[in-house]
Every structure is written in C-alpha cells, then in structure tokens.
Design an enzyme around this catalytic site. Sequence first.
Site, PDB file in Angstrom:
ATOM      1  CG  HIS A  17       6.532  -2.809 -18.235  1.00 15.93           C
ATOM      2  ND1 HIS A  17       7.608  -3.249 -17.525  1.00 15.93           N
ATOM      3  CD2 HIS A  17       6.288  -1.783 -17.486  1.00 15.93           C
ATOM      4  CE1 HIS A  17       7.959  -2.508 -16.533  1.00 15.93           C
ATOM      5  NE2 HIS A  17       7.087  -1.490 -16.314  1.00 15.93           N
ATOM      6  NE  ARG A  37       8.824  -3.166   3.378  1.00 12.27           N
ATOM      7  CZ  ARG A  37       9.789  -2.490   2.831  1.00 12.27           C
ATOM      8  NH1 ARG A  37      10.858  -2.801   2.730  1.00 12.27           N
ATOM      9  NH2 ARG A  37       9.529  -1.544   1.795  1.00 12.27           N
ATOM     10  NE  ARG A  85      10.355  -3.070 -12.085  1.00 12.02           N
ATOM     11  CZ  ARG A  85       9.734  -2.229 -12.273  1.00 12.02           C
ATOM     12  NH1 ARG A  85       8.544  -2.083 -12.797  1.00 12.02           N
ATOM     13  NH2 ARG A  85      10.448  -0.996 -12.302  1.00 12.02           N
ATOM     14  CG  LEU A  94      -2.103   0.993   1.063  1.00  9.38           C
ATOM     15  CD1 LEU A  94      -3.130   0.157  -0.095  1.00  9.38           C
ATOM     16  CD2 LEU A  94      -2.939   1.006   2.449  1.00  9.38           C
ATOM     17  N   GLY A  95       1.718   1.373  -0.954  1.00 13.35           N
ATOM     18  CA  GLY A  95       2.429   2.510  -1.226  1.00 13.35           C
ATOM     19  C   GLY A  95       1.488   3.555  -1.946  1.00 13.35           C
ATOM     20  NE  ARG A  96       5.165   7.778  -3.700  1.00 10.45           N
ATOM     21  CZ  ARG A  96       6.086   8.186  -3.156  1.00 10.45           C
ATOM     22  NH1 ARG A  96       6.330   8.963  -2.693  1.00 10.45           N
ATOM     23  NH2 ARG A  96       7.356   7.411  -3.550  1.00 10.45           N
ATOM     24  CB  ILE A  97       1.377   2.367  -7.327  1.00  4.83           C
ATOM     25  CG1 ILE A  97       2.442   3.571  -8.088  1.00  4.83           C
ATOM     26  CG2 ILE A  97       0.401   1.693  -8.318  1.00  4.83           C
ATOM     27  CD1 ILE A  97       3.390   2.920  -9.115  1.00  4.83           C
ATOM     28  CB  ILE A 157       0.184  -2.686 -12.327  1.00  2.00           C
ATOM     29  CG1 ILE A 157      -0.183  -2.464 -10.870  1.00  2.00           C
ATOM     30  CG2 ILE A 157      -0.822  -3.105 -13.270  1.00  2.00           C
ATOM     31  CD1 ILE A 157       0.524  -1.764  -9.673  1.00  2.00           C
ATOM     32  CG  ASP A 174       1.729  -3.529 -17.573  1.00  2.00           C
ATOM     33  OD1 ASP A 174       1.402  -3.400 -19.083  1.00  2.00           O
ATOM     34  OD2 ASP A 174       2.304  -2.380 -17.147  1.00  2.00           O
ATOM     35  CD  GLU A 180       8.611  -6.279 -18.052  1.00  3.63           C
ATOM     36  OE1 GLU A 180       9.262  -5.280 -18.648  1.00  3.63           O
ATOM     37  OE2 GLU A 180       7.687  -6.618 -17.363  1.00  3.63           O
TER      38      GLU A 180
HETATM   39  C1  8YV Z   1       8.010   2.177 -17.112  1.00  4.95           C
HETATM   40  C2  8YV Z   1       8.023   1.313 -14.574  1.00  4.95           C
HETATM   41  O1  8YV Z   1       7.587   1.254 -17.975  1.00  4.95           O
HETATM   42  O2  8YV Z   1       8.015   3.282 -13.471  1.00  4.95           O
HETATM   43  C3  8YV Z   1       8.433   2.034 -13.444  1.00  4.95           C
HETATM   44  O3  8YV Z   1       9.197   1.536 -12.537  1.00  4.95           O
HETATM   45  O4  8YV Z   1       8.399   0.201 -14.661  1.00  4.95           O
HETATM   46  C4  8YV Z   1       7.472   1.992 -15.882  1.00  4.95           C
HETATM   47  O5  8YV Z   1       7.048   3.119 -15.375  1.00  4.95           O
HETATM   48  C5  8YV Z   1       9.576   2.411 -17.243  1.00  4.95           C
HETATM   49  O6  8YV Z   1      10.011   3.121 -15.957  1.00  4.95           O
HETATM   50  C6  8YV Z   1       9.956   3.279 -18.389  1.00  4.95           C
HETATM   51  O7  8YV Z   1      11.160   3.366 -18.397  1.00  4.95           O
END
Ligand code: 8YV
Length: 323
Positions: free
Chosen positions: A288, A184, A241, A161-164, A239, A265, A270
Amino acid sequence: MSDTALPVLMQCFALPPSAPPDSLSRLQAAYEVVPLWQAADASACIAAHGHRTQVLATSAFIPVDAAFIDQFPALQAICNLGVGYDNIDVAHAKRRGIKVSNTPDVLDDCVADLAWGLILSTLRGMGAAERYLRSGQWTSRLAALPMGHRVTGKRLGIVGLGRIGQAIATRAQGFCMPVRYHNRNPRPECPYEYAASLPELAEWADILVIATTGGEQTRHLINMPILQALGPEGFLINIARGSVVDEEALAQALEQGIIAGAGLDVFEDEPHVPAGLLQADNATLLPHIASATIETRSAMVALQLDNLCAYARSGRLLTEVQP
Ligand code: 8YV
C-alpha cells in the site's frame, strides 16, 4: 468558534521527513492537540479527552466506525488523511451532524504512476526476475526465466473512471493502448469507450485496472466470473482497495492460470496478505505505497491540516465528502 479553543485529537501524525521538525509543536501551539498515537494507553487517552474533542484527525489506514465516533460526544469534524474514506462510517457521522473531509486530487499522479509501475512489473515479470538475480541464480549469461508479456498496444480496461482512473488512462497514450472503462455512469466528456457492464469490460481487456472506491457497494466486485472473463492472457491491477477483490478467488485464478498475473498495492485485511497470494510468483505485491512519495504525502498532510484550520476558522471544510 476560535482557532485556539479547538480541541483536536490526532490518531496519527504522518508528516514526511521533509517537514520541519517543529511541525507538531507549531500545531500544538495553535490548537489543543492530543496526540493519540503517542499515548501508552489509547483507551485511557480517549476517556480523558474524548468528551471535549471537536475535531478528529485520522488516516485511511485507521477504522473509524460508529462505536468509535460515539466516544466523542462533542465531535464536529473528522479530517481524513487519504482520498478513500471507506475507513469511516460517514453515514453515522452525518446522522450525528459531523462533517468529514478527505484529501482528493493531490495524490492522483503518484497513484497513477504506481499503477503503471505495477503494470510494467507484472507483465514483464520484473519482481520474479529481481528475486532470481538477488538469490544468486543468474549463473549463465542468458537468464533462465520465463518470457514476459509485451505491454505496448495491450487493451486497458479501467474500473472506475474518477480522477485517478483518468490519470491512469492518460498515461496509456504513451503505450499506444486502447482504453475502455466501466463506471456507474458513462462520462461522455472523456475520450474513452464506455463498457456497459463489468463482465463486458473484463472480456475485452488484456489489463483490468481497479480504480474504484472501496466500501460495501464495491465489495468483491472482482470475483471468479470476472477473473474468468479476463481470461488466461489477462492481468488484474489493483491500486484502489483490497475489499474490491475476492482474494481467495484471485489466489485460485493465479495458481490455476485462470488469469496470467496480478499487480496489487492493496489487500482486504492489511497488513495481512493471504498465503495464496504470497506464493504466486505471477503476482507483484506492494505494501500500500501508491501515495507514499515525499511530494504527495506532504501535499496530503497539508490538505488535511488546511481542512482542520478552515474548520476552526469558519466551521467549513475545504474538501468535504458527501455520503
Ligand atoms: C494512503 C490511501 O496510503 O488516499 C488513500 O485513500 O489509501 C493512501 O493514499 C493513506 O491515505 C495514508 O493514510
């Protein structure tokens, strides 16, 4: 330190189409910029310029490990394009006294929007339905497709639960969803219930969204026992890693109905997507693109370059990461 003397090596230059065409030349007028991505031979380019490079501008897509960093004996700062910096050996950089910046905050909304796109697409089977239509299979008025799943009212579990994560949670209100999270540490300032463990959260949730950081600490956090806890009515959305999910276990869980579906995503290696995931019709797979909007990428590049300029002026980064 003077602005103009600063030798900068840029690994990529990701300006969006809306950027003025002379953006790079303006940057080159202000700094001594080496555009590595344009070099026919990257190693030769680094051999020629690496010893003088003081700032490295890079991207979350590009690994910057200890061996790479050590090709730059004069390096002082690494400015990353991306909020995630698991691509960079930050501990090694710190040992060398090199500062690292990322691009937080500016991408939260677009990444959260895309998480919701994945939730809607996956639960309602939108990808499979579109493939059905485009392949000419819609021949009778009533589409011969499996029913989707109702989104409104489902239980939303957020890992990280960070900003995203918070931006994803805020949007759940419109879908009348109860939200719980695992982190955590609990965040008492947030109005959501804390799940003390990941298995407990997976057991409770209908939809488990991963919004945690990447790197060794979270590698394969989502494994078969967690997928089993999520269960045959549960959906996994990622969304963050790819490394956070054991992809082999996920492919097996999708194939065997251990979970109902997944929206991804990001992937561990990748742009390689494992065959087991490509074959899963109950998965939505995206390359991604969560931050890939004109507005957000512009803001990310601006923040990356603001960091670079701030460092040149004052020796300080605006959004420095802590290892
Ligand atoms: C981008 C990301 O695809 O911010 C991140 O950590 O994985 C994505 O926003 C990437 O940073 C573009 O370079």
